[in-house]
Scaffold this active site. Structure first.
Site, PDB file in Angstrom:
ATOM      1  N   PRO A   2       0.834  -1.219   0.000  1.00 53.62           N
ATOM      2  CA  PRO A   2       0.000   0.000   0.000  1.00 53.62           C
ATOM      3  C   PRO A   2       0.865   1.263   0.000  1.00 53.62           C
ATOM      4  O   PRO A   2       1.828   1.348   0.744  1.00 53.62           O
ATOM      5  CB  PRO A   2      -0.779  -0.098   1.312  1.00 53.62           C
ATOM      6  N   GLU A   3       0.522   2.195  -0.854  1.00 51.63           N
ATOM      7  CA  GLU A   3       1.205   3.483  -0.858  1.00 51.63           C
ATOM      8  C   GLU A   3       0.324   4.513  -0.141  1.00 51.63           C
ATOM      9  O   GLU A   3      -0.804   4.193   0.272  1.00 51.63           O
ATOM     10  CB  GLU A   3       1.491   3.911  -2.298  1.00 51.63           C
TER      11      GLU A   3
END
Ligand SMILES: [Zn+2]
Length: 301
Positions: A2-3
Site C-alpha cells: 500500500p502506498e
C-alpha cells in the site's frame, strides 16, 4: 504494497466507525506481527475511546482518550475490513465472499457506535495480514513527534505545506536526481515510486535531473517547482478519489483495494506511446537506486 493514497483511502474508510467509538473488546490472536505487540496491548486498548483517526505518511494514527496513540502500519499485505453488526443478519453477504482468509485475521476491534455509552458492539474492525509485515505500536501522544518512527520524517505531500517555496528549500544544493530526492522520506514523507514517476511526467521534468537544478531564482526554475508541487498533490488526490470510489463500490474497507492502476500515464507502460499531448515520445524504463523509473525522454527535461 500500500502506498500513501491507499493508506489514506483506508483511513477514510475506517473513520466513520472508529472515531468516537469505544473499544469494547480487543482480540489479539498472535504475540507478534512484524514486531511483537506492545506489552499489555489488550489492557491498554480495551475500554478506550478513539478520539481521532489520522495519518502520517503511511502510518494510521488512532488517538485514544488515555493519551496514547495506536500507530498502525499495513506492511506489505495488511488490510482492514469493517463488519457492521447488522451484516450478520444478511444471509450470504457477498462482500464476505472475497478471498478473505480468516486465519490471517490477527486483530479484531469490537467497537461501540461512535458516541454511544452502551455496551453493545456496533461494528468490528478486523486487521488481516497474510505476510505479517505490518505492525502496531502504542506511543504517548506527547512523545509522538520525537519517536524514532517519526522524528526524521519529512513533510506530508498532501496539503498546503508542499509548495514551490518548500521544494526550493528542500532541494537547494542537492545533486541527487529528482527521482531520488522525491523518494527521500526525510524530505517528503510517504511518496512512493509509482507516484513520483507520475508526478515527474506530469510536470515535464526528467527524473535524472539534479534536484538542485530546479531551485533558486529564475522564471523557468520557479515554474518547474510550481508544476512539480502541483503535480504531486494532484496525482495523490486523484489516487485517493479513485480509491474512495472503489471502496464505496465494495462497501468494505480493504487495503488491497484502491490502487490507482487504470490511470497510470507512465508507470508500467514501457515501450508504449507517451500520453503528453503532441509528444511523439515513447515511455522508457531506467533503473535508479535499484528501482524502475518510467519516463518520456522527449517531454521530460
Ligand atoms: Zn512525452
Amino acid at each position: 504494497m500500500p502506498e500513501l493514497p491507499e493508506v489514506e483511502t483506508v483511513r477514510r474508510g475506517l473513520q466513520p466507525d472508529f472515531e468516537g467509538a469505544r473499544i469494547l473488546k480487543l482480540e489479539c490472536r498472535r504475540p507478534d506481527l512484524r514486531f511483537p505487540f506492545p506489552e499489555r496491548f489488550v489492557e491498554r486498548l480495551e475500554g478506550r475511546i478513539v478520539t481521532a483517526l489520522s495519518r502520517r505518511a503511511k502510518y494510521l494514527l488512532a488517538d485514544l482518550d488515555s493519551g496514547e496513540v495506536l500507530v498502525m502500519h499495513l506492511g506489505m499485505s495488511g488490510s482492514f475490513r469493517v463488519e457492521q453488526q447488522a451484516d450478520s443478519f444478511l444471509p450470504g453477504d457477498f462482500t464476505h465472499a472475497r478471498s478473505r482468509d480468516e486465519k490471517h485475521d490477527h486483530v479484531v476491534f469490537h467497537l461501540s457506535a461512535p458516541g454511544s455509552q452502551g455496551p453493545e458492539a456496533a461494528s468490528r474492525i478486523v486487521y488481516n495480514d497474510p505476510r505479517r509485515f505490518g505492525f502496531m505500536q502504542l506511543v504517548a501522544r506527547s512523545g509522538l513527534s520525537s519517536h524514532p518512527l517519526f522524528a526524521a520524517m519529512g513533510i506530508e505531500p498532501l496539503g498546503n505545506a508542499l509548495n514551490a517555496d518548500l521544494l526550493d528549500r528542500l532541494f537547494a544544493g542537492k545533486s541527487a536526481p529528482l527521482k531520488a530526492a522525491l523518494l527521500d522520506q526525510r524530505l517528503i514523507a510517504g511518496l512512493g515510486n509509482i507516484y513520483v514517476c507520475e508526478a515527474l511526467w506530469r510536470s515535464g521534468l526528467s527524473p535524472e535531473r539534479a534536484a538542485g537544478d530546479i531551485t533558486g531564482p529564475g522564471k523557468a526554475r520557479v515554474a518547474a517547482r510550481e508544476r512539480l508541487a502541483a503535480a504531486i498533490r494532484k496525482v495523490l488526490e486523484e489516487a485517493i478519489a479513485a480509491g474512495g470510489s472503489t471502496l464505496r463500490d465494495h462497501a468494505q474497507t480493504d487495503g488491497t483495494l484502491g490502487y490507482f492502476q487504470h490511470s497510470f500515464a507512465v508507470y508500467g507502460r514501457e515501450g508504449e506511446p507517451c500520453r503528453t499531448e503532441g509528444c511523439k515520445g515513447t515511455v522508457l524504463r531506467l533503473v535508479q537506486s535499484g528501482r524502475s523509473t518510467f519516463h518520456c525522454a522527449k517531454c521530460q527535461r
